[in-house]
Design a protein around this motif. Structure first.
Motif, PDB file in Angstrom:
ATOM      1  N   GLU A   1       0.899  -0.514  -0.353  1.00  0.00           N
ATOM      2  CA  GLU A   1       0.274  -0.451  -0.627  1.00  0.00           C
ATOM      3  C   GLU A   1       0.497   1.510   0.065  1.00  0.00           C
ATOM      4  O   GLU A   1       0.361   2.389  -0.255  1.00  0.00           O
ATOM      5  N   ILE A   2       2.317   1.410   0.406  1.00  0.00           N
ATOM      6  CA  ILE A   2       3.106   2.108  -0.137  1.00  0.00           C
ATOM      7  C   ILE A   2       3.019   2.572  -1.515  1.00  0.00           C
ATOM      8  O   ILE A   2       4.028   1.650  -2.037  1.00  0.00           O
ATOM      9  N   LYS A   3       3.504   3.682  -1.607  1.00  0.00           N
ATOM     10  CA  LYS A   3       3.677   3.937  -2.684  1.00  0.00           C
ATOM     11  C   LYS A   3       5.209   4.358  -3.309  1.00  0.00           C
ATOM     12  O   LYS A   3       5.963   5.608  -2.312  1.00  0.00           O
ATOM     13  N   TYR A   4       5.939   4.028  -3.298  1.00  0.00           N
ATOM     14  CA  TYR A   4       7.796   3.624  -3.557  1.00  0.00           C
ATOM     15  C   TYR A   4       7.724   4.710  -5.040  1.00  0.00           C
ATOM     16  O   TYR A   4       7.116   4.059  -6.065  1.00  0.00           O
TER      17      TYR A   4
ATOM     18  N   GLY B   1      12.024   2.747  -6.059  1.00  0.00           N
ATOM     19  CA  GLY B   1      11.942   2.378  -4.816  1.00  0.00           C
ATOM     20  C   GLY B   1      12.443   3.023  -3.915  1.00  0.00           C
ATOM     21  O   GLY B   1      12.422   2.431  -2.856  1.00  0.00           O
ATOM     22  N   LEU B   2      11.600   3.734  -3.256  1.00  0.00           N
ATOM     23  CA  LEU B   2      11.735   4.632  -2.546  1.00  0.00           C
ATOM     24  C   LEU B   2      10.957   4.687  -1.247  1.00  0.00           C
ATOM     25  O   LEU B   2       9.803   6.090  -2.468  1.00  0.00           O
ATOM     26  N   VAL B   3      11.023   5.586  -0.315  1.00  0.00           N
ATOM     27  CA  VAL B   3       9.707   6.647   0.552  1.00  0.00           C
ATOM     28  C   VAL B   3      10.158   7.698   1.001  1.00  0.00           C
ATOM     29  O   VAL B   3      11.191   6.818   1.889  1.00  0.00           O
ATOM     30  N   PRO B   4       9.938   8.978   0.875  1.00  0.00           N
ATOM     31  CA  PRO B   4      10.022   9.254   2.131  1.00  0.00           C
ATOM     32  C   PRO B   4       9.801   9.565   3.274  1.00  0.00           C
ATOM     33  O   PRO B   4       8.894   9.067   3.817  1.00  0.00           O
ATOM     34  N   VAL B   5      10.716   9.793   4.646  1.00  0.00           N
ATOM     35  CA  VAL B   5      10.615   9.135   5.737  1.00  0.00           C
ATOM     36  C   VAL B   5      10.667  10.070   6.993  1.00  0.00           C
ATOM     37  O   VAL B   5      12.131  11.153   6.936  1.00  0.00           O
ATOM     38  N   ILE B   6       9.883  10.689   7.685  1.00  0.00           N
ATOM     39  CA  ILE B   6       9.916  12.029   8.556  1.00  0.00           C
ATOM     40  C   ILE B   6      10.231  11.225  10.052  1.00  0.00           C
ATOM     41  O   ILE B   6       8.974  10.966   9.691  1.00  0.00           O
TER      42      ILE B   6
ATOM     43  N   ARG C   1       9.184  16.794  17.636  1.00  0.00           N
ATOM     44  CA  ARG C   1      10.178  17.311  16.409  1.00  0.00           C
ATOM     45  C   ARG C   1      10.548  16.686  15.730  1.00  0.00           C
ATOM     46  O   ARG C   1      10.306  15.384  15.952  1.00  0.00           O
ATOM     47  N   VAL C   2      10.712  17.298  14.282  1.00  0.00           N
ATOM     48  CA  VAL C   2      10.952  16.578  13.646  1.00  0.00           C
ATOM     49  C   VAL C   2      12.469  16.312  14.058  1.00  0.00           C
ATOM     50  O   VAL C   2      13.710  17.558  14.294  1.00  0.00           O
ATOM     51  N   MET C   3      12.992  14.954  13.669  1.00  0.00           N
ATOM     52  CA  MET C   3      14.160  15.015  14.578  1.00  0.00           C
ATOM     53  C   MET C   3      15.630  14.985  12.851  1.00  0.00           C
ATOM     54  O   MET C   3      16.421  15.041  12.932  1.00  0.00           O
ATOM     55  N   MET C   4      14.801  13.411  11.680  1.00  0.00           N
ATOM     56  CA  MET C   4      15.418  13.628  10.479  1.00  0.00           C
ATOM     57  C   MET C   4      14.762  13.417   9.296  1.00  0.00           C
ATOM     58  O   MET C   4      13.587  13.212  10.011  1.00  0.00           O
ATOM     59  N   PHE C   5      15.186  13.524   9.088  1.00  0.00           N
ATOM     60  CA  PHE C   5      14.807  13.034   7.180  1.00  0.00           C
ATOM     61  C   PHE C   5      15.339  12.437   6.941  1.00  0.00           C
ATOM     62  O   PHE C   5      16.471  12.097   6.792  1.00  0.00           O
ATOM     63  N   ALA C   6      15.116  10.625   6.007  1.00  0.00           N
ATOM     64  CA  ALA C   6      15.358   9.985   5.135  1.00  0.00           C
ATOM     65  C   ALA C   6      14.351   9.339   4.063  1.00  0.00           C
ATOM     66  O   ALA C   6      13.848   9.517   3.886  1.00  0.00           O
ATOM     67  N   TYR C   7      14.883   7.895   3.574  1.00  0.00           N
ATOM     68  CA  TYR C   7      14.056   7.726   2.494  1.00  0.00           C
ATOM     69  C   TYR C   7      14.135   5.999   3.345  1.00  0.00           C
ATOM     70  O   TYR C   7      15.382   5.656   4.086  1.00  0.00           O
ATOM     71  N   ALA C   8      13.420   5.042   2.428  1.00  0.00           N
ATOM     72  CA  ALA C   8      13.504   3.648   2.926  1.00  0.00           C
ATOM     73  C   ALA C   8      12.622   3.336   1.516  1.00  0.00           C
ATOM     74  O   ALA C   8      12.432   3.236   1.066  1.00  0.00           O
ATOM     75  N   ASN C   9      13.567   1.948   2.215  1.00  0.00           N
ATOM     76  CA  ASN C   9      12.812   1.063   0.982  1.00  0.00           C
ATOM     77  C   ASN C   9      12.289  -0.439   1.707  1.00  0.00           C
ATOM     78  O   ASN C   9      11.713   0.191   2.624  1.00  0.00           O
TER      79      ASN C   9
ATOM     80  N   LEU D   1       6.059   8.319   4.767  1.00  0.00           N
ATOM     81  CA  LEU D   1       6.260   7.484   6.315  1.00  0.00           C
ATOM     82  C   LEU D   1       6.235   8.804   7.587  1.00  0.00           C
ATOM     83  O   LEU D   1       7.417   9.333   6.897  1.00  0.00           O
ATOM     84  N   ILE D   2       5.835   8.737   8.549  1.00  0.00           N
ATOM     85  CA  ILE D   2       6.312   9.162   9.824  1.00  0.00           C
ATOM     86  C   ILE D   2       6.416   8.053  10.871  1.00  0.00           C
ATOM     87  O   ILE D   2       6.155   7.381  10.522  1.00  0.00           O
ATOM     88  N   TYR D   3       7.985   8.054  11.043  1.00  0.00           N
ATOM     89  CA  TYR D   3       8.506   7.293  12.401  1.00  0.00           C
ATOM     90  C   TYR D   3       8.362   8.327  13.259  1.00  0.00           C
ATOM     91  O   TYR D   3       8.892   9.200  13.684  1.00  0.00           O
TER      92      TYR D   3
END
Length: 131
Positions: A6-9, A13-18, A26-34, A82-84
């Protein structure tokens, strides 16, 4: 259909993650995940990402000891971000030794460093990190 489907990569093949502090917001970082990184995060309860610069799976904290314990994973309305929600081990999310990667603020038309280094990156990694 798997929840991972259901995740749109993106095309890579990556999705942004906050990564957001579960208590303060507080937003600690931003990265990508496969897909594999997201699956590992859900299975192990610690943040996993895909590092584009090194082109490999990255378990946040594997070198620094600053693991991110994930209490929840949220998917946005479009299914492409995504948000972690995390608890940051050691209080340092940034490779520069700061609490957050967002430590520069636009003031009077210039980027100003508005947070102190909590721990010297050389003490964390044994070498100077990339800028």
């Amino acid at each position: 259909m798997s929840w991972l489907d259901e995740i749109k990569y993106d095309d890579a093949g990556l999705v942004p993650v906050i990564a957001q502090d579960e208590t303060t917001g507080r937003v600690m970082m931003f990265a990508y995940a496969n897909r594999e990184a997201v699956a590992l995060t859900a299975a192990k309860g610690t943040a996993h990402y895909w590092t584009r610069s090194r082109q490999k799976l990255w378990h946040k904290g594997e070198e620094s000891g600053h693991f991110q314990h994930v209490s929840s994973i949220q998917l946005d309305c479009d299914g492409d971000v995504l948000i972690y929600k995390i608890r940051q081990q050691g209080g340092i999310a940034c490779h520069t030794g700061r609490e957050s990667c967002f430590f520069r603020t636009l003031l009077d038309g210039q980027w100003q460093v508005t947070e102190d280094v909590l721990k010297d990156p050389q003490a964390i990694y044994g070498q100077s990190p990339h800028p």
